[in-house]
Motif scaffolding. Structure first.
Motif, short mmCIF file in Angstrom:
data_model
loop_
_atom_site.label_atom_id
_atom_site.label_comp_id
_atom_site.label_asym_id
_atom_site.label_seq_id
_atom_site.Cartn_x
_atom_site.Cartn_y
_atom_site.Cartn_z
N ASP A 148 0.84 -1.19 0.00
CA ASP A 148 0.00 0.00 0.00
C ASP A 148 0.88 1.25 0.00
OD1 ASP A 148 -2.37 -1.56 0.29
OD2 ASP A 148 -2.01 -1.69 2.45
N ARG A 184 1.52 3.15 3.48
CA ARG A 184 2.16 2.49 4.63
C ARG A 184 3.64 2.87 4.62
NH1 ARG A 184 -0.80 -1.69 7.31
NH2 ARG A 184 -2.57 -2.47 6.09
N LYS A 230 -1.41 1.91 8.21
CA LYS A 230 -1.94 2.41 6.95
C LYS A 230 -2.63 3.74 7.23
CE LYS A 230 -4.85 1.02 3.03
NZ LYS A 230 -5.76 -0.03 2.51
#
Length: 220
Positions: A104, A107, A206
Motif C-alpha cells: 500500500d 504504509r 496504513k
C-alpha cells in the motif's frame, strides 16, 4: 532472487477529507508516497520499483519528484478501476521470475526487518503476508443472535507488503476478478494456493484517516 515491488497508490482519499489523495499528503515535510518508496529502496536498492498511479496523476507526481528532488529509480504504470485491476496492471510490467511484493502506498513505516522477514518466508514457501495478533476482544455478527464472542487468538490483522513467487502471483491474477477479493492473498488463495504468514509490525500503519495522519506525525 530478483525482487520486484508494486506500490499501489490509486486511492482517492475520501476518508481523509482532504483536497488531494492521501498518498500525496505531507508527512514530515515530504509526501507520504515518497517515504513509502524510500523504505523499499533502503531495503534493496536493486529492487525494481513499480508505482501504480491513476493516469491523471502522472504530471502531478512528476512535479512532486522535481520539487523534492526525488530521484529514486522507479517506473510508473496506470491504475485500474479497482485495486485488483491496479495490481494486475503493475504485474503486466513486472518480471516473470523472482519474488513480487505488493504494498500500500500509504504504509510509509514498513521496516527493513519486516521486509527481510516477508521476503525470506516467500522465498522458502512461495508466499508471505505480514500479520499481527488482535489486542481487542472481538464479536462475530450473525442474524440469529445479533453477535457472538469469538476467540481472538484464532484471528490476525493482515498488512502489506504481501510477497509471492512471481509466477504464482501472475497466474492467480490471470484467473479473473471477484468482489470478494480484499487483498492479494485472497486472490492467490482463490486460485488454489496456500498462504504463509510472517510476523507483522504494529508500527506498519496504513494512513487513511486524519487520526492516522496524526499518529504518523507522532511516530515520525
Amino acid at each position: 532472487m530478483k525482487k520486484t515491488v508494486i506500490i499501489v497508490a490509486g486511492g482517492k482519499g475520501l476518508r481523509m477529507g482532504a483536497d488531494m489523495p492521501k498518498q500525496y499528503l505531507m508527512l514530515g515535510g515530504k509526501p507520504i508516497l515518497m517515504r513509502t518508496v524510500q523504505r523499499f529502496y533502503l531495503f534493496d536498492s536493486s529492487a525494481d520499483i513499480i508505482l501504480v498511479l491513476p493516469a491523471g496523476h502522472y504530471d502531478y507526481w512528476k512535479e512532486l519528484c522535481d520539487k523534492y528532488s526525488f530521484d529514486i529509480p522507479h517506473r510508473v504504470v496506470s491504475g485500474g478501476a479497482t485495486r485488483f485491476h491496479s495490481v494486475k496492471n503493475g504485474l503486466a510490467a513486472a518480471a516473470d521470475e523472482g519474488l513480487i511484493a505488493v504494498h500500500d502506498g500509504v504504509r510509509p513505516f514498513v521496516s527493513v526487518e519486516l521486509l527481510e522477514r516477508c521476503f525470506a518466508v516467500a522465498e522458502a514457501k512461495g508466499s508471505a503476508i505480514p500479520a499481527i495478533p488482535l489486542s481487542d476482544s472481538i464479536r462475530v455478527i450473525n442474524d440469529e443472535h445479533g453477535s457472538k464472542a469469538a476467540d481472538r487468538s484464532r484471528f490476525r490483522l493482515v498488512q502489506t507488503p504481501q510477497v509471492f513467487d512471481a509466477a504464482l502471483l501472475k497466474r492467480a491474477y490471470g484467473c479473473g476478478y471477484s468482489e470478494s477479493f480484499t487483498d492479494d492473498a485472497s486472490v492467490v488463495e482463490a486460485a488454489g494456493a496456500s498462504i504463509s504468514l510472517a510476523e507483522g509490525d504494529v508500527r506498519n500503519i496504513k494512513i487513511t484517516t486524519p487520526f492516522d495522519l496524526k499518529v504518523a506525525e507522532a511516530m515520525l
